[in-house]
Scaffold this motif. Structure first.
Motif, PDB file in Angstrom:
ATOM      1  N   GLN A   1      -5.418   6.611  -1.056  1.00  0.00           N
ATOM      2  CA  GLN A   1      -5.125   5.275  -0.355  1.00  0.00           C
ATOM      3  C   GLN A   1      -4.990   4.397  -1.634  1.00  0.00           C
ATOM      4  O   GLN A   1      -6.077   3.975  -2.082  1.00  0.00           O
ATOM      5  CB  GLN A   1      -6.017   5.047   0.670  1.00  0.00           C
ATOM      6  CG  GLN A   1      -5.670   3.882   1.233  1.00  0.00           C
ATOM      7  CD  GLN A   1      -4.135   4.017   2.169  1.00  0.00           C
ATOM      8  OE1 GLN A   1      -3.917   4.955   2.702  1.00  0.00           O
ATOM      9  NE2 GLN A   1      -3.422   2.938   2.040  1.00  0.00           N
TER      10      GLN A   1
ATOM     11  N   ARG B   1      -9.641  -1.080  -4.644  1.00  0.00           N
ATOM     12  CA  ARG B   1      -8.449  -1.151  -4.178  1.00  0.00           C
ATOM     13  C   ARG B   1      -7.930   0.362  -3.819  1.00  0.00           C
ATOM     14  O   ARG B   1      -7.234   0.322  -2.916  1.00  0.00           O
ATOM     15  CB  ARG B   1      -7.206  -1.572  -5.425  1.00  0.00           C
ATOM     16  CG  ARG B   1      -7.634  -2.808  -5.858  1.00  0.00           C
ATOM     17  CD  ARG B   1      -6.511  -3.434  -6.907  1.00  0.00           C
ATOM     18  NE  ARG B   1      -6.396  -2.769  -7.952  1.00  0.00           N
ATOM     19  CZ  ARG B   1      -5.303  -2.284  -8.345  1.00  0.00           C
ATOM     20  NH1 ARG B   1      -4.390  -2.417  -7.633  1.00  0.00           N
ATOM     21  NH2 ARG B   1      -5.362  -1.515  -9.364  1.00  0.00           N
TER      22      ARG B   1
ATOM     23  N   ASN C   1      -4.217   0.207  -2.034  1.00  0.00           N
ATOM     24  CA  ASN C   1      -4.123  -0.872  -1.498  1.00  0.00           C
ATOM     25  C   ASN C   1      -3.853  -1.877  -2.599  1.00  0.00           C
ATOM     26  O   ASN C   1      -4.455  -1.860  -3.767  1.00  0.00           O
ATOM     27  CB  ASN C   1      -5.063  -1.143  -0.490  1.00  0.00           C
ATOM     28  CG  ASN C   1      -5.180  -0.280   0.474  1.00  0.00           C
ATOM     29  OD1 ASN C   1      -4.501   0.329   1.286  1.00  0.00           O
ATOM     30  ND2 ASN C   1      -6.509   0.121   0.936  1.00  0.00           N
TER      31      ASN C   1
ATOM     32  N   SER D   1       1.025  -1.314  -0.091  1.00  0.00           N
ATOM     33  CA  SER D   1      -0.024  -0.077   0.124  1.00  0.00           C
ATOM     34  C   SER D   1       0.820   1.456   0.070  1.00  0.00           C
ATOM     35  O   SER D   1       2.071   1.280   0.426  1.00  0.00           O
ATOM     36  CB  SER D   1      -0.733   0.001   1.340  1.00  0.00           C
ATOM     37  OG  SER D   1      -1.712  -0.875   1.212  1.00  0.00           O
TER      38      SER D   1
END
Length: 120
Positions: free
Chosen positions: A81, A66, A83, A17
């Motif tokens: 963000q 994601r 991930n 991440s």
């Protein structure tokens, strides 16, 4: 004039991440939308995610589930963000802002870009 300062790029292994941030500063009356685009070598720049003044968002199909975009209105900053990163997410990521500046002008601004590299 408006400046966009990006941070948070880097090198990460697949499945990892990263969190990108983009801070807008300058003569800003209001922000209509902020977002992230990316450009991989030999490819066109593409939209990754955008967040609008009402909080609504849209995402590229390739990142849905994601990536998550959010915004701190008080700081004129947005966050991406990321991930479950994949090697195909490797690209130069650009912040984009659709801004109203004085007196009554609407402009689009771009950041300098931050590199995201995902190793397999």
């Amino acid at each position: 004039q408006v400046q966009l300062v990006e941070s948070g790029g880097g090198l990460v292994q697949a499945g990892g991440s990263l969190r990108l941030s983009c801070a807008a500063s300058g003569s800003i009356v209001s922000i209509n939308a902020m977002g992230w685009y990316r450009q991989a070598p030999g490819k066109q720049r593409e939209l990754v995610a955008r967040i609008f003044g009402d909080g609504s968002t849209n995402y590229a199909d390739s990142v849905k589930g994601r990536f998550a975009i959010s915004r701190d209105n008080a700081k004129n900053t947005d966050y991406l963000q990321m991930n479950s990163l994949r090697p195909e997410d490797t690209a130069l990521y650009y912040c984009n802002a659709d801004v109203n500046i004085p007196p009554v002008v609407r402009r689009i601004y771009w950041g300098q870009g931050t590199q995201v590299t995902v190793s397999s």
